[in-house]
Design a protein around this motif. Structure first.
Motif, PDB file in Angstrom:
ATOM      1  N   GLU A  93      10.461  54.057 105.120  1.00 38.60           N
ATOM      2  CA  GLU A  93      11.278  53.076 105.191  1.00 38.60           C
ATOM      3  C   GLU A  93      11.726  52.495 103.914  1.00 38.60           C
ATOM      4  O   GLU A  93      13.064  51.664 104.191  1.00 38.60           O
ATOM      5  CB  GLU A  93      10.459  51.665 105.864  1.00 38.60           C
ATOM      6  CG  GLU A  93       9.066  51.675 104.758  1.00 38.60           C
ATOM      7  CD  GLU A  93       7.206  52.359 104.802  1.00 38.60           C
ATOM      8  OE1 GLU A  93       7.109  51.334 104.187  1.00 38.60           O
ATOM      9  OE2 GLU A  93       8.246  53.592 105.255  1.00 38.60           O
ATOM     10  N   VAL A  94      11.381  53.004 103.008  1.00 33.21           N
ATOM     11  CA  VAL A  94      12.221  52.466 101.593  1.00 33.21           C
ATOM     12  C   VAL A  94      12.305  53.862 101.224  1.00 33.21           C
ATOM     13  O   VAL A  94      12.121  54.806 101.052  1.00 33.21           O
ATOM     14  CB  VAL A  94      11.712  51.630 100.886  1.00 33.21           C
ATOM     15  CG1 VAL A  94      11.096  50.222 101.301  1.00 33.21           C
ATOM     16  CG2 VAL A  94      10.112  52.726 100.231  1.00 33.21           C
ATOM     17  N   TYR A  99       9.210  54.432  97.443  1.00 31.00           N
ATOM     18  CA  TYR A  99       7.961  54.353  98.122  1.00 31.00           C
ATOM     19  C   TYR A  99       6.565  55.865  97.177  1.00 31.00           C
ATOM     20  O   TYR A  99       5.637  54.533  96.927  1.00 31.00           O
ATOM     21  CB  TYR A  99       8.403  55.600  99.265  1.00 31.00           C
ATOM     22  CG  TYR A  99       6.935  55.919 100.300  1.00 31.00           C
ATOM     23  CD1 TYR A  99       7.386  54.652 101.344  1.00 31.00           C
ATOM     24  CD2 TYR A  99       6.562  56.496  99.492  1.00 31.00           C
ATOM     25  CE1 TYR A  99       6.296  54.951 102.360  1.00 31.00           C
ATOM     26  CE2 TYR A  99       5.286  56.825 100.851  1.00 31.00           C
ATOM     27  CZ  TYR A  99       5.050  56.565 102.270  1.00 31.00           C
ATOM     28  OH  TYR A  99       3.815  56.959 102.964  1.00 31.00           O
ATOM     29  N   VAL A 100       7.332  56.221  96.853  1.00 35.02           N
ATOM     30  CA  VAL A 100       6.385  57.262  95.477  1.00 35.02           C
ATOM     31  C   VAL A 100       6.405  56.768  94.861  1.00 35.02           C
ATOM     32  O   VAL A 100       4.578  56.677  94.474  1.00 35.02           O
ATOM     33  CB  VAL A 100       6.520  58.852  95.648  1.00 35.02           C
ATOM     34  CG1 VAL A 100       8.072  58.690  94.286  1.00 35.02           C
ATOM     35  CG2 VAL A 100       5.517  59.416  94.930  1.00 35.02           C
ATOM     36  N   MET A 101       7.100  55.695  93.525  1.00 32.22           N
ATOM     37  CA  MET A 101       6.579  54.513  92.462  1.00 32.22           C
ATOM     38  C   MET A 101       5.576  53.975  92.914  1.00 32.22           C
ATOM     39  O   MET A 101       4.139  53.539  92.607  1.00 32.22           O
ATOM     40  CB  MET A 101       8.019  54.135  92.181  1.00 32.22           C
ATOM     41  CG  MET A 101       7.263  53.098  91.023  1.00 32.22           C
ATOM     42  SD  MET A 101       6.620  54.544  89.245  1.00 32.22           S
ATOM     43  CE  MET A 101       8.220  55.790  89.365  1.00 32.22           C
ATOM     44  N   THR A 102       5.924  53.118  94.279  1.00 34.07           N
ATOM     45  CA  THR A 102       4.256  51.636  94.601  1.00 34.07           C
ATOM     46  C   THR A 102       3.482  52.275  94.888  1.00 34.07           C
ATOM     47  O   THR A 102       2.200  51.975  94.244  1.00 34.07           O
ATOM     48  CB  THR A 102       5.454  51.500  95.607  1.00 34.07           C
ATOM     49  OG1 THR A 102       6.416  50.696  95.667  1.00 34.07           O
ATOM     50  CG2 THR A 102       4.133  50.225  96.645  1.00 34.07           C
ATOM     51  N   GLY A 103       3.003  53.992  95.281  1.00 36.24           N
ATOM     52  CA  GLY A 103       2.098  54.488  96.130  1.00 36.24           C
ATOM     53  C   GLY A 103       1.422  54.995  94.284  1.00 36.24           C
ATOM     54  O   GLY A 103       0.075  54.048  94.364  1.00 36.24           O
ATOM     55  N   THR A 104       1.684  55.613  93.770  1.00 39.47           N
ATOM     56  CA  THR A 104       1.350  55.961  92.425  1.00 39.47           C
ATOM     57  C   THR A 104       0.852  54.946  91.625  1.00 39.47           C
ATOM     58  O   THR A 104       0.192  54.736  90.907  1.00 39.47           O
ATOM     59  CB  THR A 104       2.464  56.866  91.666  1.00 39.47           C
ATOM     60  OG1 THR A 104       3.588  55.894  91.247  1.00 39.47           O
ATOM     61  CG2 THR A 104       2.494  57.993  92.754  1.00 39.47           C
ATOM     62  N   ILE A 105       1.636  53.743  91.438  1.00 42.36           N
ATOM     63  CA  ILE A 105       0.764  52.382  90.707  1.00 42.36           C
ATOM     64  C   ILE A 105      -0.622  51.858  91.263  1.00 42.36           C
ATOM     65  O   ILE A 105      -1.668  51.566  90.166  1.00 42.36           O
ATOM     66  CB  ILE A 105       2.188  51.141  90.550  1.00 42.36           C
ATOM     67  CG1 ILE A 105       3.166  52.031  89.664  1.00 42.36           C
ATOM     68  CG2 ILE A 105       1.997  50.600  90.342  1.00 42.36           C
ATOM     69  CD1 ILE A 105       4.433  51.031  89.637  1.00 42.36           C
ATOM     70  N   PHE A 106      -0.763  52.054  93.166  1.00 38.30           N
ATOM     71  CA  PHE A 106      -1.874  51.385  92.873  1.00 38.30           C
ATOM     72  C   PHE A 106      -2.724  51.971  93.242  1.00 38.30           C
ATOM     73  O   PHE A 106      -4.161  52.142  93.101  1.00 38.30           O
ATOM     74  CB  PHE A 106      -0.900  50.946  94.128  1.00 38.30           C
ATOM     75  CG  PHE A 106      -0.687  48.919  94.207  1.00 38.30           C
ATOM     76  CD1 PHE A 106      -1.294  48.242  94.420  1.00 38.30           C
ATOM     77  CD2 PHE A 106       1.093  49.647  94.371  1.00 38.30           C
ATOM     78  CE1 PHE A 106      -0.784  46.988  94.610  1.00 38.30           C
ATOM     79  CE2 PHE A 106       1.234  48.495  94.274  1.00 38.30           C
ATOM     80  CZ  PHE A 106       0.686  47.040  94.071  1.00 38.30           C
ATOM     81  N   LEU A 161      12.779  48.304  92.235  1.00 35.90           N
ATOM     82  CA  LEU A 161      12.855  48.015  93.244  1.00 35.90           C
ATOM     83  C   LEU A 161      14.129  46.857  93.157  1.00 35.90           C
ATOM     84  O   LEU A 161      15.408  47.061  93.554  1.00 35.90           O
ATOM     85  CB  LEU A 161      11.847  46.614  93.637  1.00 35.90           C
ATOM     86  CG  LEU A 161      10.665  46.327  93.835  1.00 35.90           C
ATOM     87  CD1 LEU A 161       9.546  45.550  93.785  1.00 35.90           C
ATOM     88  CD2 LEU A 161      10.821  47.515  95.346  1.00 35.90           C
ATOM     89  N   VAL A 162      14.858  46.190  91.435  1.00 32.81           N
ATOM     90  CA  VAL A 162      15.671  45.704  91.232  1.00 32.81           C
ATOM     91  C   VAL A 162      16.653  47.078  91.643  1.00 32.81           C
ATOM     92  O   VAL A 162      18.259  47.136  91.915  1.00 32.81           O
ATOM     93  CB  VAL A 162      15.728  45.664  90.147  1.00 32.81           C
ATOM     94  CG1 VAL A 162      17.210  44.933  89.396  1.00 32.81           C
ATOM     95  CG2 VAL A 162      14.680  43.637  89.729  1.00 32.81           C
ATOM     96  N   ILE A 163      16.330  48.545  90.305  1.00 29.05           N
ATOM     97  CA  ILE A 163      17.803  49.705  90.448  1.00 29.05           C
ATOM     98  C   ILE A 163      17.692  49.447  91.836  1.00 29.05           C
ATOM     99  O   ILE A 163      19.366  50.110  92.203  1.00 29.05           O
ATOM    100  CB  ILE A 163      17.099  50.652  89.608  1.00 29.05           C
ATOM    101  CG1 ILE A 163      16.873  50.083  87.989  1.00 29.05           C
ATOM    102  CG2 ILE A 163      17.993  51.986  89.837  1.00 29.05           C
ATOM    103  CD1 ILE A 163      16.293  50.679  87.327  1.00 29.05           C
ATOM    104  N   PHE A 164      17.185  49.863  92.750  1.00 27.76           N
ATOM    105  CA  PHE A 164      17.854  50.716  94.235  1.00 27.76           C
ATOM    106  C   PHE A 164      17.712  49.478  94.919  1.00 27.76           C
ATOM    107  O   PHE A 164      18.319  49.377  96.068  1.00 27.76           O
ATOM    108  CB  PHE A 164      16.227  51.079  94.686  1.00 27.76           C
ATOM    109  CG  PHE A 164      16.217  52.697  94.552  1.00 27.76           C
ATOM    110  CD1 PHE A 164      16.835  54.009  94.671  1.00 27.76           C
ATOM    111  CD2 PHE A 164      15.358  52.576  92.748  1.00 27.76           C
ATOM    112  CE1 PHE A 164      16.473  55.168  93.680  1.00 27.76           C
ATOM    113  CE2 PHE A 164      15.359  54.131  92.166  1.00 27.76           C
ATOM    114  CZ  PHE A 164      15.492  55.110  93.108  1.00 27.76           C
TER     115      PHE A 164
END
Length: 292
Positions: A93-94, A99-106, A161-164
């Protein structure tokens, strides 16, 4: 500073009377003692957090950037594999890097929380055997260090998020709930592993072997499939609803499906309370083994 505080504990701590009876036979006394010690733990926990964070990043070139290097490196590997068509990831969806950065951080939040209790116990073995202090301070200290590292990672996520140019939903304010679920589940498993981890160093080393395959069985780097054996495994994985809820709160709205998420969070915090009791009862015995 920490030594002065521990010396003050030695001088002013109330006498402790030991009896052969198990504390579990007096649940009300056990509970009041646990709550009282949590209140007493904060000053020591704060000093431990400052000490350990300072020691962790001292004499390093990148300093606090080490907090973001592990998830960033992991994310870049899978971004490259996906862009090279080596890893066939379905449409997300993004943008996939987000997507992968959000997943790896959490995911790293869960991993750091899992490793925190045993790491803090092993780091303070000598203090445990020499000074009688509220042992909850070690758990609070590990949580504080995990959250400090996590908030640095959130800065990286904000930049991505800002970059994309990805917009977020107002439900991002609900992010604290899946975040607390991941933190609580990690601390729960870490606390339950403390008795074995103190006695056997294999536990700490074995965790590293388990964590990486477990990440591949969780929707961290790709969406959960709709069918097949992997879909069944992910549906049974209790971390799956928490990771999915993170992305839903940020990008699409309320967590979906809601019932698995609420169920996992409820069971996690119930078991976390029981894990606290086990930790409380087991640690004096473990300290005796350390001194032997």
């Amino acid at each position: 500073m920490l030594d002065d505080y521990l010396n003050a504990i030695k001088r002013f701590k109330e006498p402790v009377v030991y009896t052969p009876e198990s504390p579990i036979l007096h649940p009300w006394k056990l509970m009041t003692g646990m709550l009282r010690d949590v209140g007493k733990s904060w000053p020591l926990a704060r000093r431990l957090i400052i000490r350990d964070l300072t020691a962790q990043y001292r004499q390093t070139i990148f300093g606090y950037l080490w907090a973001i290097i592990p998830p960033l490196a992991t994310a870049l590997i899978f971004i490259f594999l996906n862009s090279a068509k080596i890893l066939a990831v379905p449409q997300t969806e993004v943008p996939y890097p987000v997507y992968v950065m959000t997943g790896t951080i959490f995911w790293q939040l869960f991993v750091d929380a899992l490793n925190g209790p045993l790491k803090e116990i092993n780091l303070n073995r000598s203090m445990l055997t020499k000074v009688d202090f509220p042992k909850e301070a070690l758990i609070i200290s590990s949580i504080g260090q995990v959250l400090f590292s996590f908030f640095i990672k959130l800065i990286l996520l904000t930049v991505i998020l800002v970059i994309f140019r990805v917009s977020v939903q107002w439900t991002i304010i609900l992010l604290i709930f899946p975040m607390a679920g991941l933190l609580g589940m990690g601390i729960l498993i870490g606390v339950l592993l403390v008795p074995l981890g103190v006695l056997y160093k294999d536990i700490q080393q074995g965790l590293a072997l388990i964590i990486q395959p477990l990440m591949l069985l969780t929707p961290v780097i790709y969406p959960p499939p709709s069918e097949g054996i992997l879909a069944k495994i992910m549906n049974l994985n209790p971390i799956t609803p928490l990771i999915l809820a993170v992305r839903d709160c940020i990008f699409t709205g309320f967590p979906r499906p809601l019932i698995p998420f609420v169920t996992v969070c409820g069971i996690t915090f119930l078991l976390l309370f029981l894990g606290w009791i086990i930790y409380r009862l087991a640690l004096p015995i473990l300290i005796e083994r350390m001194e032997a």
